[in-house]
Write a protein that holds these residues in place. Structure first.
Motif, PDB file in Angstrom:
ATOM      1  N   SER A   7      23.068  59.915  68.738  1.00  0.00           N
ATOM      2  CA  SER A   7      23.509  61.240  69.321  1.00  0.00           C
ATOM      3  C   SER A   7      22.584  61.372  70.650  1.00  0.00           C
ATOM      4  CB  SER A   7      23.374  62.227  68.201  1.00  0.00           C
ATOM      5  OG  SER A   7      21.805  62.284  67.959  1.00  0.00           O
ATOM      6  N   GLY A   8      23.026  62.736  71.463  1.00  0.00           N
ATOM      7  CA  GLY A   8      22.152  62.999  72.622  1.00  0.00           C
ATOM      8  C   GLY A   8      22.981  62.787  73.779  1.00  0.00           C
ATOM      9  N   TYR A  37      20.976  49.357  73.659  1.00  0.00           N
ATOM     10  CA  TYR A  37      21.605  48.446  74.620  1.00  0.00           C
ATOM     11  C   TYR A  37      22.468  49.657  75.272  1.00  0.00           C
ATOM     12  CZ  TYR A  37      19.898  44.261  72.728  1.00  0.00           C
ATOM     13  OH  TYR A  37      19.102  43.182  72.143  1.00  0.00           O
ATOM     14  N   ARG A  38      23.212  49.290  76.254  1.00  0.00           N
ATOM     15  CA  ARG A  38      24.198  49.861  76.856  1.00  0.00           C
ATOM     16  C   ARG A  38      25.279  49.063  77.335  1.00  0.00           C
ATOM     17  NH1 ARG A  38      21.020  52.359  82.323  1.00  0.00           N
ATOM     18  NH2 ARG A  38      21.159  50.034  83.431  1.00  0.00           N
ATOM     19  N   GLN A  39      26.553  49.720  77.656  1.00  0.00           N
ATOM     20  CA  GLN A  39      27.711  48.976  78.028  1.00  0.00           C
ATOM     21  C   GLN A  39      28.552  49.878  78.797  1.00  0.00           C
ATOM     22  OE1 GLN A  39      30.272  47.026  75.032  1.00  0.00           O
ATOM     23  NE2 GLN A  39      30.957  45.628  76.318  1.00  0.00           N
ATOM     24  N   ALA A  40      28.761  49.430  80.210  1.00  0.00           N
ATOM     25  CA  ALA A  40      29.507  50.109  81.144  1.00  0.00           C
ATOM     26  C   ALA A  40      30.992  49.644  80.984  1.00  0.00           C
ATOM     27  CB  ALA A  40      28.938  50.026  82.526  1.00  0.00           C
ATOM     28  N   ASN A  92      28.173  53.471  77.575  1.00  0.00           N
ATOM     29  CA  ASN A  92      27.932  54.017  76.347  1.00  0.00           C
ATOM     30  C   ASN A  92      26.692  53.102  75.711  1.00  0.00           C
ATOM     31  OD1 ASN A  92      28.957  55.103  73.841  1.00  0.00           O
ATOM     32  ND2 ASN A  92      30.661  53.679  73.614  1.00  0.00           N
ATOM     33  N   TYR A  93      25.833  54.052  74.927  1.00  0.00           N
ATOM     34  CA  TYR A  93      24.381  53.636  74.611  1.00  0.00           C
ATOM     35  C   TYR A  93      24.381  53.228  73.049  1.00  0.00           C
ATOM     36  CZ  TYR A  93      22.441  54.542  79.239  1.00  0.00           C
ATOM     37  OH  TYR A  93      22.193  54.238  80.649  1.00  0.00           O
ATOM     38  N   TYR A  94      24.097  52.121  72.828  1.00  0.00           N
ATOM     39  CA  TYR A  94      24.099  51.751  71.389  1.00  0.00           C
ATOM     40  C   TYR A  94      22.720  51.524  70.775  1.00  0.00           C
ATOM     41  CZ  TYR A  94      28.803  50.499  72.307  1.00  0.00           C
ATOM     42  OH  TYR A  94      30.269  50.823  72.587  1.00  0.00           O
ATOM     43  N   CYS A  95      22.461  51.748  69.402  1.00  0.00           N
ATOM     44  CA  CYS A  95      21.274  51.634  68.987  1.00  0.00           C
ATOM     45  C   CYS A  95      21.575  50.230  68.115  1.00  0.00           C
ATOM     46  CB  CYS A  95      20.998  52.914  68.119  1.00  0.00           C
ATOM     47  SG  CYS A  95      19.573  52.615  67.029  1.00  0.00           S
ATOM     48  N   ASN A  96      20.445  49.585  67.956  1.00  0.00           N
ATOM     49  CA  ASN A  96      20.588  48.187  67.357  1.00  0.00           C
ATOM     50  C   ASN A  96      19.192  48.101  66.437  1.00  0.00           C
ATOM     51  OD1 ASN A  96      19.138  45.009  67.684  1.00  0.00           O
ATOM     52  ND2 ASN A  96      21.460  44.987  67.213  1.00  0.00           N
ATOM     53  N   ALA A  97      19.206  47.505  65.306  1.00  0.00           N
ATOM     54  CA  ALA A  97      18.132  47.249  64.460  1.00  0.00           C
ATOM     55  C   ALA A  97      18.275  45.770  63.972  1.00  0.00           C
ATOM     56  CB  ALA A  97      18.475  47.988  63.053  1.00  0.00           C
ATOM     57  N   GLN A  98      17.286  45.014  64.054  1.00  0.00           N
ATOM     58  CA  GLN A  98      17.156  43.655  63.564  1.00  0.00           C
ATOM     59  C   GLN A  98      16.335  43.502  62.304  1.00  0.00           C
ATOM     60  OE1 GLN A  98      18.668  40.749  65.075  1.00  0.00           O
ATOM     61  NE2 GLN A  98      19.461  41.991  66.886  1.00  0.00           N
ATOM     62  N   GLY A 107      27.547  54.370  68.881  1.00  0.00           N
ATOM     63  CA  GLY A 107      27.471  54.514  70.422  1.00  0.00           C
ATOM     64  C   GLY A 107      27.599  55.892  70.555  1.00  0.00           C
ATOM     65  N   THR A 108      27.010  56.289  71.755  1.00  0.00           N
ATOM     66  CA  THR A 108      26.928  57.568  72.341  1.00  0.00           C
ATOM     67  C   THR A 108      27.107  57.352  73.853  1.00  0.00           C
ATOM     68  OG1 THR A 108      26.038  59.732  72.548  1.00  0.00           O
ATOM     69  CG2 THR A 108      24.493  57.818  72.438  1.00  0.00           C
ATOM     70  N   GLN A 109      28.067  58.256  74.422  1.00  0.00           N
ATOM     71  CA  GLN A 109      28.236  58.259  75.796  1.00  0.00           C
ATOM     72  C   GLN A 109      27.669  58.985  76.599  1.00  0.00           C
ATOM     73  OE1 GLN A 109      31.061  56.104  77.294  1.00  0.00           O
ATOM     74  NE2 GLN A 109      30.100  57.204  79.119  1.00  0.00           N
ATOM     75  N   VAL A 110      27.005  58.283  77.618  1.00  0.00           N
ATOM     76  CA  VAL A 110      26.355  58.940  78.791  1.00  0.00           C
ATOM     77  C   VAL A 110      26.983  59.002  80.106  1.00  0.00           C
ATOM     78  CG1 VAL A 110      24.097  59.050  80.201  1.00  0.00           C
ATOM     79  CG2 VAL A 110      23.986  58.686  77.624  1.00  0.00           C
ATOM     80  N   THR A 111      27.179  59.906  80.897  1.00  0.00           N
ATOM     81  CA  THR A 111      27.955  59.970  82.226  1.00  0.00           C
ATOM     82  C   THR A 111      27.243  60.727  82.878  1.00  0.00           C
ATOM     83  OG1 THR A 111      29.946  59.945  80.912  1.00  0.00           O
ATOM     84  CG2 THR A 111      29.960  60.669  83.296  1.00  0.00           C
ATOM     85  N   VAL A 112      26.773  60.142  84.054  1.00  0.00           N
ATOM     86  CA  VAL A 112      25.679  60.828  85.068  1.00  0.00           C
ATOM     87  C   VAL A 112      26.781  60.854  86.443  1.00  0.00           C
ATOM     88  CG1 VAL A 112      23.749  60.506  86.501  1.00  0.00           C
ATOM     89  CG2 VAL A 112      23.888  59.274  84.141  1.00  0.00           C
ATOM     90  N   SER A 113      26.722  62.147  86.774  1.00  0.00           N
ATOM     91  CA  SER A 113      27.644  62.611  88.178  1.00  0.00           C
ATOM     92  C   SER A 113      26.830  62.441  89.276  1.00  0.00           C
ATOM     93  CB  SER A 113      28.233  63.932  87.777  1.00  0.00           C
ATOM     94  OG  SER A 113      27.401  64.736  87.699  1.00  0.00           O
ATOM     95  N   SER A 114      27.314  62.012  90.387  1.00  0.00           N
ATOM     96  CA  SER A 114      26.555  62.142  91.394  1.00  0.00           C
ATOM     97  C   SER A 114      26.530  63.461  92.305  1.00  0.00           C
ATOM     98  CB  SER A 114      27.250  60.990  92.520  1.00  0.00           C
ATOM     99  OG  SER A 114      28.543  61.132  92.589  1.00  0.00           O
TER     100      SER A 114
END
Length: 114
Positions: A7-8, A37-40, A92-98, A107-114
């Motif tokens: 979240s967040g 991790y993140r994936q654009a 999209n930012y993802y949490c991972n546990a090993q 995942g939770t989406q992060v969008t940064v505007s210019s």
């Protein structure tokens, strides 16, 4: 059953900040290697930061000095504090546990505007 709930995320202007949370259940975060991790769009998923069970952290060069990973053992939650955000941090930012296997959140989406 292991569950990771991120979240967040949200929309923020360049230079702004966000704090992502990853609430874990079915595992003890303090005894697990946790990571973000993140994936654009159109790109491969990439490592952002991790925190080992020992508390040692590693941050990718692309976000070093701007992003900080931390853990609240009492809440069984891992955080990613993101400061000085740039448009290229949009993903999209993802949490991972090993923990034997590799577990992922939705995942939770992060969008940064210019």
């Amino acid at each position: 059953q292991v569950q990771l709930v991120e979240s967040g995320g949200g929309l923020v202007q360049a230079g702004g900040s966000l704090r992502l949370s990853c609430a874990a259940s079915g595992i003890i975060a303090s005894r697990t290697n946790m990571a973000w991790y993140r994936q654009a769009p159109g790109k491969a998923r990439e490592f952002v930061a991790n925190i080992r069970s020992t508390g040692t952290t590693v941050t990718s060069d692309s976000v070093k000095g701007r992003f900080t990973i931390s853990r609240d053992n009492a809440k069984n939650t891992v955080y990613l504090q993101m400061n000085s955000l740039k448009p290229e941090d949009t993903a999209n930012y993802y949490c991972n546990a090993q923990f034997g296997n590799s577990y992922w959140g939705q995942g939770t989406q992060v969008t940064v505007s210019s």
